[in-house]
Motif scaffolding. Structure first.
Motif, PDB file in Angstrom:
ATOM      1  N   ALA A 104       0.828  -1.202   0.000  1.00 47.61           N
ATOM      2  CA  ALA A 104       0.000   0.000   0.000  1.00 47.61           C
ATOM      3  C   ALA A 104       0.864   1.255   0.000  1.00 47.61           C
ATOM      4  O   ALA A 104       0.592   2.224  -0.731  1.00 47.61           O
ATOM      5  CB  ALA A 104      -0.924  -0.009   1.216  1.00 47.61           C
ATOM      6  N   ILE A 105       1.934   1.241   0.800  1.00 43.15           N
ATOM      7  CA  ILE A 105       2.847   2.387   0.851  1.00 43.15           C
ATOM      8  C   ILE A 105       3.592   2.536  -0.468  1.00 43.15           C
ATOM      9  O   ILE A 105       3.687   3.641  -1.029  1.00 43.15           O
ATOM     10  CB  ILE A 105       3.825   2.214   2.028  1.00 43.15           C
ATOM     11  N   ALA A 106       4.120   1.422  -0.972  1.00 39.05           N
ATOM     12  CA  ALA A 106       4.880   1.471  -2.225  1.00 39.05           C
ATOM     13  C   ALA A 106       4.010   1.942  -3.381  1.00 39.05           C
ATOM     14  O   ALA A 106       4.462   2.692  -4.261  1.00 39.05           O
ATOM     15  CB  ALA A 106       5.461   0.091  -2.535  1.00 39.05           C
ATOM     16  N   GLY A 107       2.745   1.520  -3.380  1.00 38.59           N
ATOM     17  CA  GLY A 107       1.848   1.930  -4.449  1.00 38.59           C
ATOM     18  C   GLY A 107       1.512   3.405  -4.377  1.00 38.59           C
ATOM     19  O   GLY A 107       1.508   4.107  -5.389  1.00 38.59           O
ATOM     20  N   LYS A 108       1.235   3.890  -3.175  1.00 34.22           N
ATOM     21  CA  LYS A 108       0.857   5.293  -3.047  1.00 34.22           C
ATOM     22  C   LYS A 108       2.033   6.216  -3.353  1.00 34.22           C
ATOM     23  O   LYS A 108       1.867   7.276  -3.964  1.00 34.22           O
ATOM     24  CB  LYS A 108       0.331   5.569  -1.641  1.00 34.22           C
ATOM     25  N   ALA A 109       3.242   5.836  -2.912  1.00 30.47           N
ATOM     26  CA  ALA A 109       4.424   6.674  -3.147  1.00 30.47           C
ATOM     27  C   ALA A 109       5.100   6.373  -4.480  1.00 30.47           C
ATOM     28  O   ALA A 109       6.074   7.031  -4.842  1.00 30.47           O
ATOM     29  CB  ALA A 109       5.422   6.500  -2.010  1.00 30.47           C
ATOM     30  N   ARG A 110       4.608   5.367  -5.193  1.00 31.99           N
ATOM     31  CA  ARG A 110       5.178   4.956  -6.488  1.00 31.99           C
ATOM     32  C   ARG A 110       6.696   4.756  -6.377  1.00 31.99           C
ATOM     33  O   ARG A 110       7.506   5.475  -7.000  1.00 31.99           O
ATOM     34  CB  ARG A 110       4.808   5.945  -7.585  1.00 31.99           C
ATOM     35  N   ILE A 111       7.041   3.784  -5.601  1.00 34.16           N
ATOM     36  CA  ILE A 111       8.438   3.500  -5.279  1.00 34.16           C
ATOM     37  C   ILE A 111       9.229   3.102  -6.522  1.00 34.16           C
ATOM     38  O   ILE A 111       8.754   2.348  -7.370  1.00 34.16           O
ATOM     39  CB  ILE A 111       8.492   2.371  -4.231  1.00 34.16           C
ATOM     40  N   ASP A 112      10.453   3.612  -6.615  1.00 27.41           N
ATOM     41  CA  ASP A 112      11.350   3.265  -7.724  1.00 27.41           C
ATOM     42  C   ASP A 112      12.438   2.282  -7.315  1.00 27.41           C
ATOM     43  O   ASP A 112      13.016   1.608  -8.166  1.00 27.41           O
ATOM     44  CB  ASP A 112      12.012   4.535  -8.270  1.00 27.41           C
ATOM     45  N   ALA A 113      12.742   2.206  -6.025  1.00 28.59           N
ATOM     46  CA  ALA A 113      13.798   1.310  -5.549  1.00 28.59           C
ATOM     47  C   ALA A 113      13.573   1.012  -4.075  1.00 28.59           C
ATOM     48  O   ALA A 113      12.847   1.727  -3.384  1.00 28.59           O
ATOM     49  CB  ALA A 113      15.182   1.931  -5.760  1.00 28.59           C
ATOM     50  N   VAL A 114      14.231  -0.048  -3.606  1.00 24.48           N
ATOM     51  CA  VAL A 114      14.140  -0.460  -2.204  1.00 24.48           C
ATOM     52  C   VAL A 114      15.543  -0.705  -1.669  1.00 24.48           C
ATOM     53  O   VAL A 114      16.353  -1.383  -2.320  1.00 24.48           O
ATOM     54  CB  VAL A 114      13.303  -1.753  -2.044  1.00 24.48           C
ATOM     55  N   LEU A 115      15.836  -0.152  -0.512  1.00 20.70           N
ATOM     56  CA  LEU A 115      17.024  -0.510   0.262  1.00 20.70           C
ATOM     57  C   LEU A 115      16.523  -1.180   1.534  1.00 20.70           C
ATOM     58  O   LEU A 115      15.787  -0.569   2.314  1.00 20.70           O
ATOM     59  CB  LEU A 115      17.860   0.729   0.613  1.00 20.70           C
ATOM     60  N   CYS A 116      16.912  -2.436   1.729  1.00 17.95           N
ATOM     61  CA  CYS A 116      16.334  -3.228   2.815  1.00 17.95           C
ATOM     62  C   CYS A 116      17.411  -3.999   3.557  1.00 17.95           C
ATOM     63  O   CYS A 116      18.318  -4.583   2.938  1.00 17.95           O
ATOM     64  CB  CYS A 116      15.290  -4.200   2.251  1.00 17.95           C
TER      65      CYS A 116
END
Length: 542
Positions: free
Chosen positions: A139-151
């Motif tokens: 839900a967060i990634a969709g709303k913010a339209r994420i381009d990359a992840v650092l995990c």
């Protein structure tokens, strides 16, 4: 209350214009005030260039900046790691300015370096709580339209379970993994020039921790990250370069981001970043690292108070409570155990950090405090007009930071005539001190009486049988609402009908009898967010 002129934004440095395009319309923004000279920021500003690069240029390169469980990085070492990560993001992954990067990790130096690198590279950080599941992250990634992840590698399970595609996922704290962030970083040894961002370019999208069950994305500018450093810690906390900050709030929570990373960097101090702290281990860490400033929630202070005598807390000079209301019983217990007078504070994800507080001789037990220099606050009554002393109403705040939701109609609920409405019911006295009464949606109206749940909680917490409690309103046909208490008893206490009667009589003897809990339910655990905030809506739903 007259609105100021709608804001005019500076030219953005971003190629990806998503953030600017999804800010609320300017007429829905709160008013912003920059009344202190230190808040007069230039039009072009990158907060990490100011917090980290300027610190090294100032001669602080050999000072300790961040401390982890097994490492201590100087400002110079932190800068080199931040620069290497920024190169990975922009050169290796090919991200362009304005792209959003979701960050996932517990409190540790690498998580801190990743956040700073994202901001320095002209990208937008979207930090997330370690306990969130794939569905919530989607839900967060969709709303913010994420381009990359650092995990962090130990949290990769929920990232691997994401349904939607993410172009780039890189794991850190991943020894032995062939594509770990640390191996990529090793290929970059040259400095990274901070992007020349506008002071009002978005650098952070922080999602609320979900006390209402529906998180919202709040958008903060580069100047906001500095403003919170130049208000509460400068004027109320009086931070110094020899301070060592420690605490429990996650870096993904703005309380932790400010208190454990940004505030120390602003003055050349150090922040201790440790994972999975308990009351015992936090006390031990304060003693071990000789911490001087502690940030945590009231629940932790209450649990630490009876344990404090077993630890050397002589280094601790200031203890800051925020995240939820501070019961007077907890304040008293902590002061009796440590001799420290608690610095209470109220902040909000929407305003980034604390805006009402008091320290030292200005503390009044029972009051949160006065507006922190740089902020204004007032009480708005039921008629929508400013209310004078002695009236319980909606807390309204304005200053150098304020609410800008990411594409969310609830912006109209939070901002009224230029004021940020925090959702808290407060009362102001004749001296300008603000007293918390409840969340506005937690005020219990029973048989025509307004009853603040936290007041009843404070009385119950003083009973020798009570470990924790929460008070909510239960719908009732006759009275409108009944006062209902959910109680966790101390070990060895019998949770029976006799204790119910004893607790009810105890409350009646301490405060007005109409406020006593007509229903008491004994439970083993209270529902809380990862940041420690009590989720009363879940109790009401039950």
């Amino acid at each position: 209350m007259t609105r100021l002129t709608a804001p005019v934004l500076s030219p953005s440095a971003y190629q990806d214009t998503f953030a600017r395009e999804h800010l609320p319309p300017p007429e829905q923004w709160p008013d912003f005030h920059f009344d202190l000279p230190e808040l007069a920021y230039p039009a072009r500003l990158n907060c990490v260039a100011e917090l980290l690069d300027a610190a090294v240029a100032r001669g602080w390169g050999e000072r300790i900046a961040v401390i982890g469980a097994s490492e201590r990085w100087t400002y110079g070492e932190l800068q080199r790691r931040v620069d290497a990560i920024a190169h990975v993001l922009r050169r290796d992954l090919g991200l362009v300015s304005g792209n959003r990067v979701l960050l996932r990790g517990a409190n540790n130096p690498m998580m801190a370096a990743c956040i700073l690198a994202v901001l320095k590279a002209g990208l937008i950080a979207v930090p997330t709580m370690p306990l969130l599941r794939a569905r919530e992250l989607e839900a967060i990634a969709g709303k913010a339209r994420i381009d990359a992840v650092l995990c962090s590698a130990n949290l990769r399970g929920e990232i691997d379970a994401l349904a939607g595609p993410v172009s780039h996922i890189v794991y850190f704290n991943a020894p032995g993994q062939p594509d770990a962030l640390e191996l990529r970083m090793a290929r970059h040894t040259t400095p990274f020039a901070a992007l020349d961002t506008a002071a009002d370019d978005v650098c952070l999208i922080s999602f609320t921790s979900g006390t209402t069950g529906v998180p919202k994305g709040t958008m903060h500018f580069h100047r906001d990250a500095l403003a919170i450093c130049d208000c509460f810690p400068r004027h109320t906390l009086a931070s110094q370069a020899d301070d060592i900050f420690i605490g429990t709030p996650p870096l993904a929570f703005t309380f932790g981001l400010g208190g454990l990373l940004l505030f120390p960097l602003r003055v050349g101090a150090a922040g201790v970043l440790l994972e999975k702290l308990t009351p015992d281990s936090l006390l031990a860490a304060i003693a071990s690292y000789r911490a001087t400033v502690c940030f945590t929630a009231p629940t932790f202070y209450r649990q630490m108070a009876p344990l404090a005598a077993g630890f050397d807390l002589s280094s601790l000079a200031k203890s800051v409570s925020a995240g939820e209301a501070l019961p007077l019983a907890t304040r008293d217990a902590w002061q009796a155990a440590t001799g420290l007078c608690m610095i209470d504070g109220i902040g909000a994800t929407e305003l980034l950090h604390i805006f009402i507080s008091a320290a030292g001789d200005d503390i009044r037990p029972g009051a949160t405090g006065k507006p922190v220099p740089g902020y204004q606050a007032c009480i708005i009554g039921a008629d929508g007009a400013l209310a004078g002393p002695g009236v319980i109403g909606r807390l309204a705040v304005k200053g150098p930071t304020g609410c800008r939701y990411l594409a969310d109609a609830r912006q109209l609920d939070y901002v009224h005539d230029g004021w940020n409405l925090t959702g808290d019911a407060y009362e102001m006295d004749a001296d300008g001190y603000f007293y918390y009464r409840s969340r506005t949606d937690d005020m219990i109206i029973s048989a025509g009486y307004n009853i603040a749940g936290p007041e009843v909680e404070d009385v119950l917490l003083r009973h020798p049988a009570v470990l924790e409690c929460a008070v909510v309103g239960r719908a009732d046909d006759e009275r409108g609402q009944l006062v209902e208490a959910y109680v966790i008893v101390k070990p060895g206490v019998a949770a029976d009908a006799a204790l119910v009667r004893d607790l009810q009589d105890y409350v009646k003897a301490q405060i007005a009898p109409y406020k006593y809990p007509r229903a008491i339910t004994f439970i083993d655990k209270l529902p809380r967010t990862e940041t420690g905030k009590l989720q009363r809506f879940k109790l009401r739903a039950a």
